[in-house]
Motif scaffolding. Structure first.
Motif, PDB file in Angstrom:
ATOM      1  N   GLY A 164      -1.000 -28.692 -16.898  1.00 43.25           N
ATOM      2  CA  GLY A 164      -1.237 -28.294 -15.475  1.00 43.25           C
ATOM      3  C   GLY A 164      -0.141 -27.336 -14.993  1.00 43.25           C
ATOM      4  O   GLY A 164       0.401 -26.527 -15.883  1.00 43.25           O
ATOM      5  N   ALA A 165      -0.026 -26.918 -13.666  1.00 45.11           N
ATOM      6  CA  ALA A 165       0.855 -26.099 -13.306  1.00 45.11           C
ATOM      7  C   ALA A 165       2.268 -26.278 -13.633  1.00 45.11           C
ATOM      8  O   ALA A 165       2.941 -25.360 -13.974  1.00 45.11           O
ATOM      9  CB  ALA A 165       0.678 -26.171 -11.786  1.00 45.11           C
ATOM     10  N   LEU A 166       2.610 -27.619 -13.632  1.00 45.47           N
ATOM     11  CA  LEU A 166       3.986 -27.961 -14.148  1.00 45.47           C
ATOM     12  C   LEU A 166       4.439 -27.471 -15.487  1.00 45.47           C
ATOM     13  O   LEU A 166       5.270 -26.922 -15.807  1.00 45.47           O
ATOM     14  CB  LEU A 166       4.071 -29.470 -13.992  1.00 45.47           C
ATOM     15  N   GLY A 167       3.426 -27.555 -16.460  1.00 46.17           N
ATOM     16  CA  GLY A 167       3.433 -27.282 -17.742  1.00 46.17           C
ATOM     17  C   GLY A 167       3.539 -25.808 -17.793  1.00 46.17           C
ATOM     18  O   GLY A 167       4.566 -25.238 -18.758  1.00 46.17           O
ATOM     19  N   LEU A 168       2.885 -25.095 -17.018  1.00 54.04           N
ATOM     20  CA  LEU A 168       2.968 -23.605 -17.094  1.00 54.04           C
ATOM     21  C   LEU A 168       4.415 -23.145 -16.533  1.00 54.04           C
ATOM     22  O   LEU A 168       5.058 -22.179 -17.243  1.00 54.04           O
ATOM     23  CB  LEU A 168       1.848 -23.015 -16.360  1.00 54.04           C
ATOM     24  N   TRP A 169       4.714 -23.681 -15.256  1.00 56.00           N
ATOM     25  CA  TRP A 169       6.152 -23.294 -14.917  1.00 56.00           C
ATOM     26  C   TRP A 169       7.179 -23.595 -15.762  1.00 56.00           C
ATOM     27  O   TRP A 169       8.211 -22.676 -15.835  1.00 56.00           O
ATOM     28  CB  TRP A 169       6.366 -23.863 -13.640  1.00 56.00           C
ATOM     29  N   THR A 170       7.049 -24.758 -16.489  1.00 57.69           N
ATOM     30  CA  THR A 170       8.351 -25.169 -17.331  1.00 57.69           C
ATOM     31  C   THR A 170       8.194 -24.162 -18.522  1.00 57.69           C
ATOM     32  O   THR A 170       9.067 -23.762 -18.990  1.00 57.69           O
ATOM     33  CB  THR A 170       7.695 -26.452 -17.982  1.00 57.69           C
ATOM     34  N   LEU A 171       7.012 -23.725 -19.058  1.00 57.09           N
ATOM     35  CA  LEU A 171       6.965 -22.622 -20.170  1.00 57.09           C
ATOM     36  C   LEU A 171       7.569 -21.344 -19.557  1.00 57.09           C
ATOM     37  O   LEU A 171       8.330 -20.816 -20.354  1.00 57.09           O
ATOM     38  CB  LEU A 171       5.287 -22.613 -20.552  1.00 57.09           C
ATOM     39  N   VAL A 172       7.283 -20.915 -18.394  1.00 54.03           N
ATOM     40  CA  VAL A 172       7.928 -19.552 -17.783  1.00 54.03           C
ATOM     41  C   VAL A 172       9.392 -19.813 -17.840  1.00 54.03           C
ATOM     42  O   VAL A 172       9.896 -18.811 -18.151  1.00 54.03           O
ATOM     43  CB  VAL A 172       7.012 -19.228 -16.601  1.00 54.03           C
ATOM     44  N   ILE A 173       9.650 -20.742 -17.226  1.00 54.33           N
ATOM     45  CA  ILE A 173      11.200 -21.100 -17.089  1.00 54.33           C
ATOM     46  C   ILE A 173      12.009 -21.107 -18.301  1.00 54.33           C
ATOM     47  O   ILE A 173      13.138 -20.559 -18.379  1.00 54.33           O
ATOM     48  CB  ILE A 173      11.396 -21.976 -15.889  1.00 54.33           C
ATOM     49  N   GLY A 174      11.210 -21.811 -19.008  1.00 57.79           N
ATOM     50  CA  GLY A 174      11.904 -22.129 -20.570  1.00 57.79           C
ATOM     51  C   GLY A 174      11.895 -20.546 -21.128  1.00 57.79           C
ATOM     52  O   GLY A 174      13.148 -20.431 -21.803  1.00 57.79           O
ATOM     53  N   ALA A 175      10.924 -19.987 -21.160  1.00 58.39           N
ATOM     54  CA  ALA A 175      11.235 -18.551 -21.760  1.00 58.39           C
ATOM     55  C   ALA A 175      12.069 -17.692 -21.214  1.00 58.39           C
ATOM     56  O   ALA A 175      12.706 -16.773 -21.667  1.00 58.39           O
ATOM     57  CB  ALA A 175       9.764 -17.902 -21.648  1.00 58.39           C
ATOM     58  N   MET A 176      12.008 -17.673 -19.657  1.00 53.92           N
ATOM     59  CA  MET A 176      13.358 -16.971 -19.001  1.00 53.92           C
ATOM     60  C   MET A 176      14.621 -17.350 -19.409  1.00 53.92           C
ATOM     61  O   MET A 176      15.517 -16.442 -19.696  1.00 53.92           O
ATOM     62  CB  MET A 176      13.040 -17.134 -17.536  1.00 53.92           C
ATOM     63  N   VAL A 177      14.859 -18.770 -19.448  1.00 60.75           N
ATOM     64  CA  VAL A 177      16.058 -19.131 -20.208  1.00 60.75           C
ATOM     65  C   VAL A 177      16.572 -18.842 -21.301  1.00 60.75           C
ATOM     66  O   VAL A 177      17.621 -18.233 -21.612  1.00 60.75           O
ATOM     67  CB  VAL A 177      16.206 -20.645 -20.047  1.00 60.75           C
ATOM     68  N   VAL A 178      15.543 -19.045 -22.261  1.00 62.99           N
ATOM     69  CA  VAL A 178      15.813 -18.533 -23.840  1.00 62.99           C
ATOM     70  C   VAL A 178      16.004 -17.035 -23.898  1.00 62.99           C
ATOM     71  O   VAL A 178      16.966 -16.486 -24.662  1.00 62.99           O
ATOM     72  CB  VAL A 178      14.702 -18.954 -24.511  1.00 62.99           C
ATOM     73  N   PHE A 179      15.149 -16.152 -23.366  1.00 61.51           N
ATOM     74  CA  PHE A 179      15.402 -14.689 -23.421  1.00 61.51           C
ATOM     75  C   PHE A 179      16.372 -14.150 -22.813  1.00 61.51           C
ATOM     76  O   PHE A 179      17.097 -13.142 -23.170  1.00 61.51           O
ATOM     77  CB  PHE A 179      14.139 -13.936 -23.167  1.00 61.51           C
ATOM     78  N   GLY A 180      16.452 -15.045 -21.736  1.00 62.23           N
ATOM     79  CA  GLY A 180      17.587 -14.569 -20.678  1.00 62.23           C
ATOM     80  C   GLY A 180      19.076 -14.737 -21.537  1.00 62.23           C
ATOM     81  O   GLY A 180      19.980 -13.934 -21.622  1.00 62.23           O
ATOM     82  N   GLY A 181      19.064 -15.882 -22.179  1.00 65.95           N
ATOM     83  CA  GLY A 181      20.206 -16.330 -22.789  1.00 65.95           C
ATOM     84  C   GLY A 181      20.657 -15.136 -24.147  1.00 65.95           C
ATOM     85  O   GLY A 181      21.776 -15.088 -24.179  1.00 65.95           O
ATOM     86  N   LEU A 182      19.496 -15.176 -24.626  1.00 63.63           N
ATOM     87  CA  LEU A 182      19.677 -14.137 -25.902  1.00 63.63           C
ATOM     88  C   LEU A 182      20.117 -12.778 -25.514  1.00 63.63           C
ATOM     89  O   LEU A 182      21.107 -12.095 -26.040  1.00 63.63           O
ATOM     90  CB  LEU A 182      18.307 -14.152 -26.278  1.00 63.63           C
ATOM     91  N   VAL A 183      19.628 -12.259 -24.226  1.00 59.11           N
ATOM     92  CA  VAL A 183      19.989 -10.911 -23.614  1.00 59.11           C
ATOM     93  C   VAL A 183      21.546 -11.015 -23.345  1.00 59.11           C
ATOM     94  O   VAL A 183      22.337 -10.186 -23.731  1.00 59.11           O
ATOM     95  CB  VAL A 183      19.339 -10.561 -22.365  1.00 59.11           C
ATOM     96  N   VAL A 184      21.985 -12.135 -22.919  1.00 52.00           N
ATOM     97  CA  VAL A 184      23.296 -12.362 -22.419  1.00 52.00           C
ATOM     98  C   VAL A 184      24.263 -12.553 -23.759  1.00 52.00           C
ATOM     99  O   VAL A 184      25.351 -11.630 -23.708  1.00 52.00           O
ATOM    100  CB  VAL A 184      23.533 -13.598 -21.576  1.00 52.00           C
ATOM    101  N   ALA A 185      23.873 -13.181 -24.667  1.00 54.75           N
ATOM    102  CA  ALA A 185      24.584 -13.413 -25.729  1.00 54.75           C
ATOM    103  C   ALA A 185      24.796 -11.941 -26.736  1.00 54.75           C
ATOM    104  O   ALA A 185      25.646 -11.747 -27.234  1.00 54.75           O
ATOM    105  CB  ALA A 185      23.815 -14.288 -26.619  1.00 54.75           C
ATOM    106  N   ILE A 186      23.442 -11.346 -26.854  1.00 50.92           N
ATOM    107  CA  ILE A 186      23.414  -9.980 -27.559  1.00 50.92           C
ATOM    108  C   ILE A 186      24.432  -8.743 -26.907  1.00 50.92           C
ATOM    109  O   ILE A 186      25.333  -8.450 -27.421  1.00 50.92           O
ATOM    110  CB  ILE A 186      22.053  -9.403 -27.566  1.00 50.92           C
ATOM    111  N   THR A 187      24.304  -8.934 -25.463  1.00 47.24           N
ATOM    112  CA  THR A 187      25.094  -8.027 -24.589  1.00 47.24           C
ATOM    113  C   THR A 187      26.711  -8.364 -24.880  1.00 47.24           C
ATOM    114  O   THR A 187      27.535  -7.546 -25.064  1.00 47.24           O
ATOM    115  CB  THR A 187      24.924  -7.926 -23.035  1.00 47.24           C
ATOM    116  N   TRP A 188      27.060  -9.706 -24.819  1.00 48.36           N
ATOM    117  CA  TRP A 188      28.416 -10.226 -24.935  1.00 48.36           C
ATOM    118  C   TRP A 188      28.856  -9.813 -26.298  1.00 48.36           C
ATOM    119  O   TRP A 188      30.275  -9.513 -26.395  1.00 48.36           O
ATOM    120  CB  TRP A 188      28.326 -11.601 -24.951  1.00 48.36           C
ATOM    121  N   ARG A 189      28.171  -9.987 -27.157  1.00 46.62           N
ATOM    122  CA  ARG A 189      28.454  -9.701 -28.857  1.00 46.62           C
ATOM    123  C   ARG A 189      28.353  -8.349 -29.009  1.00 46.62           C
ATOM    124  O   ARG A 189      29.019  -7.805 -30.108  1.00 46.62           O
ATOM    125  CB  ARG A 189      27.728 -10.518 -29.790  1.00 46.62           C
ATOM    126  N   GLY A 190      27.698  -7.516 -28.284  1.00 52.25           N
ATOM    127  CA  GLY A 190      27.704  -6.070 -28.560  1.00 52.25           C
ATOM    128  C   GLY A 190      26.684  -5.681 -29.443  1.00 52.25           C
ATOM    129  O   GLY A 190      27.030  -4.847 -30.533  1.00 52.25           O
TER     130      GLY A 190
END
Length: 232
Positions: A164-190
């Motif tokens: 349901g909606a909980l699963g969808l929002w969990t998926l969206v938030i999880g994707a934001m955390v994963v991809f956002g974390g990757l952006v931060v890590a890539i930027t940090w490491r140059g």
């Protein structure tokens, strides 16, 4: 086989939704881009202008196949079709639609190239390296990402139908955390320069066919596993 085809045909019950809306949206995007190129100096860019407007077609197809699971699965099971049959029929529809859209996009790319980008040097239907100057290969280059979009849509639909909606929002938030974390890590490491160099070094076949097909296979396996426990 008849039940499999019946499951596949469920995805064509509303052609306005499955075909009309995706192409209506992408054609609207095309008209807007055409107007921008005609009314601004965008057409004067070296090598012609590139736009990502065709991505709207892929995004809309993703949404269509999400709705295929959320709306058609209960109807299919009401017709005594099993989850497995429904899934295989939807997968067959995704393959057929990706091939059909690949052919249509290849034809549009051919017209685009022949007219010099619609007379405005506009590269819309196959921007940049996605224009491979080979009609048969163009079908695959344009169709493989469509297949990935369709199966990602199925996977998202399974998440919505099962959790349901909980699963969808969990998926969206999880994707934001994963991809956002990757952006931060890539930027940090140059590493952005290294990633750009790697992408440039890859062939169009790798970027437009191999990676999307691999993504489609992963989404297909995950969605099939999740669909087995979905309650209509």
């Amino acid at each position: 086989m008849n039940r499999l085809l019946a499951a596949a045909r469920l995805n064509t019950m509303n052609p306005l939704m499955t075909i009309g809306i995706p192409w209506g949206i992408v054609l609207l995007s095309f008209v807007i881009n055409l107007a921008v190129w005609g009314l601004t100096p965008a057409s004067e860019q070296p090598g012609g202008g590139i736009t990502g407007g065709v991505a709207s077609l892929y995004i809309t197809v993703l949404a269509v196949f999400t709705q295929s699971v959320t709306q058609l699965l209960p109807f299919a099971m009401g017709m005594s079709l099993s989850r497995r049959t429904f899934y295989l029929g939807t997968a067959l529809a995704a393959l057929a639609l990706s091939l059909l859209y690949g052919v249509a996009l290849s034809a549009l790319v051919a017209v685009e190239d022949a007219t010099g980008g619609w007379g405005l040097r506009l590269n819309f239907f196959a921007p940049g390296r996605l224009d491979v100057d080979n009609a048969a290969l163009q079908v695959v280059v344009s169709g493989a990402p469509m297949l990935a979009a369709a199966f990602l849509g199925v996977a998202i639909g399974v998440v919505m139908k099962r959790w349901g909606a909980l699963g969808l929002w969990t998926l969206v938030i999880g994707a934001m955390v994963v991809f956002g974390g990757l952006v931060v890590a890539i930027t940090w490491r140059g590493w952005w320069g290294d990633i750009g160099t790697w992408l440039v070094a890859q062939s169009t076949v790798t970027l437009a066919i191999a990676i999307p097909v691999a993504l489609a296979l992963v989404a297909a396996v995950v969605s099939f596993a999740g669909l087995r426990r979905v309650v209509p």
